[in-house]
Design a protein around this motif. Structure first.
Motif, PDB file in Angstrom:
ATOM      1  N   VAL A 189       0.838  -1.201   0.000  1.00 53.76           N
ATOM      2  CA  VAL A 189       0.000   0.000   0.000  1.00 53.76           C
ATOM      3  C   VAL A 189       0.873   1.251   0.000  1.00 53.76           C
ATOM      4  CG1 VAL A 189      -1.650   1.352   1.371  1.00 53.76           C
ATOM      5  CG2 VAL A 189      -1.948  -1.119   1.170  1.00 53.76           C
ATOM      6  N   PHE A 190       0.459   2.233  -0.812  1.00 51.83           N
ATOM      7  CA  PHE A 190       1.132   3.536  -0.813  1.00 51.83           C
ATOM      8  C   PHE A 190       0.102   4.618  -1.091  1.00 51.83           C
ATOM      9  CE2 PHE A 190       2.946   7.051  -3.279  1.00 51.83           C
ATOM     10  CZ  PHE A 190       3.787   7.577  -2.305  1.00 51.83           C
ATOM     11  N   THR A 191       0.271   5.780  -0.443  1.00 49.20           N
ATOM     12  CA  THR A 191      -0.645   6.907  -0.630  1.00 49.20           C
ATOM     13  C   THR A 191       0.065   8.087  -1.262  1.00 49.20           C
ATOM     14  OG1 THR A 191      -2.019   6.228   1.236  1.00 49.20           O
ATOM     15  CG2 THR A 191      -2.205   8.521   0.515  1.00 49.20           C
ATOM     16  N   VAL A 192      -0.454   8.521  -2.394  1.00 52.78           N
ATOM     17  CA  VAL A 192       0.105   9.657  -3.131  1.00 52.78           C
ATOM     18  C   VAL A 192      -0.100  10.953  -2.343  1.00 52.78           C
ATOM     19  CG1 VAL A 192      -0.181  11.066  -5.209  1.00 52.78           C
ATOM     20  CG2 VAL A 192      -0.189   8.570  -5.377  1.00 52.78           C
ATOM     21  N   ASN A 193       0.935  11.773  -2.321  1.00 54.70           N
ATOM     22  CA  ASN A 193       0.951  13.098  -1.669  1.00 54.70           C
ATOM     23  C   ASN A 193       0.891  13.024  -0.144  1.00 54.70           C
ATOM     24  OD1 ASN A 193       1.079  14.468  -4.133  1.00 54.70           O
ATOM     25  ND2 ASN A 193      -1.147  14.542  -4.331  1.00 54.70           N
ATOM     26  N   LEU A 194       1.180  11.869   0.413  1.00 53.29           N
ATOM     27  CA  LEU A 194       1.149  11.732   1.870  1.00 53.29           C
ATOM     28  C   LEU A 194       2.132  12.688   2.540  1.00 53.29           C
ATOM     29  CD1 LEU A 194       0.198  10.263   4.424  1.00 53.29           C
ATOM     30  CD2 LEU A 194       1.871   8.465   3.921  1.00 53.29           C
ATOM     31  N   ARG A 195       3.326  12.819   1.962  1.00 47.08           N
ATOM     32  CA  ARG A 195       4.351  13.697   2.536  1.00 47.08           C
ATOM     33  C   ARG A 195       4.071  15.175   2.283  1.00 47.08           C
ATOM     34  NH1 ARG A 195       8.090  12.195   6.402  1.00 47.08           N
ATOM     35  NH2 ARG A 195       8.196   9.938   6.255  1.00 47.08           N
ATOM     36  N   GLU A 196       3.111  15.464   1.415  1.00 50.84           N
ATOM     37  CA  GLU A 196       2.746  16.855   1.188  1.00 50.84           C
ATOM     38  C   GLU A 196       1.659  17.304   2.154  1.00 50.84           C
ATOM     39  OE1 GLU A 196       5.487  16.120  -0.743  1.00 50.84           O
ATOM     40  OE2 GLU A 196       3.979  14.895  -1.736  1.00 50.84           O
ATOM     41  N   ALA A 197       0.943  16.364   2.741  1.00 47.45           N
ATOM     42  CA  ALA A 197      -0.074  16.717   3.745  1.00 47.45           C
ATOM     43  C   ALA A 197       0.601  17.124   5.050  1.00 47.45           C
ATOM     44  CB  ALA A 197      -1.029  15.547   3.968  1.00 47.45           C
ATOM     45  N   PHE A 198       1.573  16.320   5.482  1.00 47.36           N
ATOM     46  CA  PHE A 198       2.353  16.619   6.695  1.00 47.36           C
ATOM     47  C   PHE A 198       3.810  16.303   6.422  1.00 47.36           C
ATOM     48  CE2 PHE A 198      -1.858  16.066   8.493  1.00 47.36           C
ATOM     49  CZ  PHE A 198      -1.905  17.045   9.473  1.00 47.36           C
ATOM     50  N   ARG A 199       4.680  17.154   6.943  1.00 51.71           N
ATOM     51  CA  ARG A 199       6.117  16.946   6.768  1.00 51.71           C
ATOM     52  C   ARG A 199       6.850  17.085   8.088  1.00 51.71           C
ATOM     53  NH1 ARG A 199       7.841  20.009   1.101  1.00 51.71           N
ATOM     54  NH2 ARG A 199       6.852  18.470  -0.297  1.00 51.71           N
ATOM     55  N   SER A 200       7.990  16.408   8.163  1.00 47.62           N
ATOM     56  CA  SER A 200       8.905  16.595   9.290  1.00 47.62           C
ATOM     57  C   SER A 200       9.850  17.735   8.949  1.00 47.62           C
ATOM     58  CB  SER A 200       9.708  15.318   9.550  1.00 47.62           C
ATOM     59  OG  SER A 200       8.856  14.213   9.776  1.00 47.62           O
ATOM     60  N   VAL A 201      10.250  18.502   9.948  1.00 50.37           N
ATOM     61  CA  VAL A 201      11.194  19.590   9.675  1.00 50.37           C
ATOM     62  C   VAL A 201      12.513  18.989   9.209  1.00 50.37           C
ATOM     63  CG1 VAL A 201      10.115  21.164  11.327  1.00 50.37           C
ATOM     64  CG2 VAL A 201      11.981  19.674  12.077  1.00 50.37           C
ATOM     65  N   SER A 202      13.166  19.680   8.281  1.00 46.12           N
ATOM     66  CA  SER A 202      14.366  19.123   7.654  1.00 46.12           C
ATOM     67  C   SER A 202      15.667  19.552   8.329  1.00 46.12           C
ATOM     68  CB  SER A 202      14.405  19.529   6.176  1.00 46.12           C
ATOM     69  OG  SER A 202      14.371  20.939   6.044  1.00 46.12           O
ATOM     70  N   PHE A 203      15.618  20.603   9.160  1.00 53.05           N
ATOM     71  CA  PHE A 203      16.865  21.062   9.781  1.00 53.05           C
ATOM     72  C   PHE A 203      17.163  20.238  11.041  1.00 53.05           C
ATOM     73  CE2 PHE A 203      13.402  23.663  11.480  1.00 53.05           C
ATOM     74  CZ  PHE A 203      13.582  23.529  12.848  1.00 53.05           C
ATOM     75  N   GLY A 204      18.436  20.102  11.337  1.00 56.51           N
ATOM     76  CA  GLY A 204      18.856  19.387  12.535  1.00 56.51           C
ATOM     77  C   GLY A 204      18.600  17.902  12.505  1.00 56.51           C
ATOM     78  N   GLN A 205      18.497  17.319  11.298  1.00 56.60           N
ATOM     79  CA  GLN A 205      18.138  15.904  11.178  1.00 56.60           C
ATOM     80  C   GLN A 205      19.156  14.977  11.850  1.00 56.60           C
ATOM     81  OE1 GLN A 205      15.658  13.988   8.835  1.00 56.60           O
ATOM     82  NE2 GLN A 205      14.419  15.686   9.568  1.00 56.60           N
ATOM     83  N   SER A 206      20.436  15.270  11.681  1.00 57.06           N
ATOM     84  CA  SER A 206      21.454  14.386  12.270  1.00 57.06           C
ATOM     85  C   SER A 206      21.376  14.401  13.791  1.00 57.06           C
ATOM     86  CB  SER A 206      22.853  14.816  11.795  1.00 57.06           C
ATOM     87  OG  SER A 206      23.112  16.164  12.167  1.00 57.06           O
ATOM     88  N   TRP A 207      21.124  15.573  14.376  1.00 54.43           N
ATOM     89  CA  TRP A 207      20.987  15.660  15.842  1.00 54.43           C
ATOM     90  C   TRP A 207      19.742  14.922  16.300  1.00 54.43           C
ATOM     91  CZ3 TRP A 207      17.303  17.713  19.150  1.00 54.43           C
ATOM     92  CH2 TRP A 207      17.676  17.791  20.504  1.00 54.43           C
ATOM     93  N   PHE A 208      18.622  15.144  15.600  1.00 54.11           N
ATOM     94  CA  PHE A 208      17.383  14.466  15.952  1.00 54.11           C
ATOM     95  C   PHE A 208      17.542  12.943  15.860  1.00 54.11           C
ATOM     96  CE2 PHE A 208      15.030  18.504  14.822  1.00 54.11           C
ATOM     97  CZ  PHE A 208      14.523  18.707  16.100  1.00 54.11           C
ATOM     98  N   GLU A 209      18.280  12.490  14.837  1.00 59.27           N
ATOM     99  CA  GLU A 209      18.446  11.045  14.661  1.00 59.27           C
ATOM    100  C   GLU A 209      19.271  10.446  15.787  1.00 59.27           C
ATOM    101  OE1 GLU A 209      18.941   7.970  10.952  1.00 59.27           O
ATOM    102  OE2 GLU A 209      19.482  10.077  10.686  1.00 59.27           O
TER     103      GLU A 209
END
Length: 305
Positions: free
Chosen positions: A212-232
């Motif tokens: 199963v996959f939903t088109v535009n799922l990541r356009e409805a809600f997104r995770s912030v892209s900055f600080g990804q390495s620290w968050f990980e």
């Protein structure tokens, strides 16, 4: 007084500041509305549980499932939300069997809103409940325990997942889990690592896998892209979803359900996991614009089918 106020406050600047910041504020507030919907659903279940006991017992005996009415009401609520807010559609619902077991494997968005919609569609149109494997942190959220119980969400093990499928039920798993939710982006790359537990479950229960996959799922809600390495690094230590999400954009969302991957006794878990990943990646390649765009996903609402 009016003269004094106009000297102290630059009205034009204040209006410009409100115009500039309002989209940012709204983007981070809209995810809270989804959280509010969850608490409304949980509150409804608590009220439903404590209604007239005699009537409830009579209905339970007649229907065979005390919570069915509550699930029907909540499924109708979420189904309506999906249709109104996202023009939500499902393509290939017939690939989820009307009876018998099936393991539904899906791509995990920043917020798995599509899964709630698919769960509702399946319950309303097929009269089948999709049971789900959920991350442990879900069960520590205040007020959600009853909802997890009513909709059969559990922190699955190989044994418990196999038992669910062997009983002939539907079960859903997102192999990417919270990591994929938090650190995926609008390029829709699967973040599964070496996870093959779901494939072991399918083989042990001899159940087909439904991609199963939903088109535009990541356009409805997104995770912030900055600080990804620290968050990980923090996530690796705590296993908590700490990356902020934003969105709630009214994009067009369509769930595509691929053809089931049948059980074959000679397949290894590694082979079956790879086949499942390929099936979902094929759904992404055929249906999703890469990279995803919020504005174009909103304009998709106005395209004719």
């Amino acid at each position: 007084m009016r003269f004094l106020t106009s000297n102290l406050i630059d009205i034009d600047y204040l209006q410009w500041l409100i115009w500039l910041l309002s989209p940012i504020v709204i983007s981070f507030l809209l995810p809270l509305t989804i959280l509010l919907f969850f608490y409304c659903s949980a509150l409804f279940l608590h009220v439903y549980r404590h209604r007239n006991r005699i009537t409830a017992i009579k209905e339970a005996v007649r229907a065979g499932d005390y919570w069915d009415g509550a699930r029907q009401a909540i499924a109708t609520f979420w189904d309506a939300h999906g249709w109104i807010y996202h023009g939500y559609e499902v393509k290939g619902l017939d690939n989820i069997p009307d009876s018998g077991p099936a393991l539904i494997v899906y791509y995990h968005g920043a917020l798995p809103l599509d899964y709630y919609y698919l769960l509702s569609k399946t319950y309303l149109h097929k009269n089948r409940l999709i049971k789900a494997v959920g991350d442990k942190f879900l069960f520590s959220i205040p007020g959600w325990k009853l909802m997890m119980e009513v909709f059969h969400v559990f922190p699955g093990t190989l044994k418990t997942c196999t038992q669910v499928l062997q009983r002939g039920d539907l079960l859903s798993i997102a192999p990417g889990g919270v990591r994929e939710a938090q650190f995926g982006d609008n390029r829709y790359k699967l973040i599964w690592g070496n996870r093959i537990g779901f494939a072991k479950v399918a083989i042990a229960s001899k159940a087909p896998i439904v991609p199963v996959f939903t088109v535009n799922l990541r356009e409805a809600f997104r995770s912030v892209s900055f600080g990804q390495s620290w968050f990980e690094r923090v996530y690796d230590k705590t296993r908590l979803p700490i990356v902020p999400i934003y969105g709630g954009f009214p994009v067009k969302m369509t769930t595509f359900i691929g053809e089931p991957i049948p059980y074959k006794p000679n397949r290894t878990p590694e082979e079956l996991a790879a086949l499942t990943a390929e099936a979902i990646e094929k759904l992404i390649q055929e249906n999703q614009r890469i990279p995803g765009s919020i504005w174009r996903a909103i304009f998709d609402r106005f395209k004719s089918s």
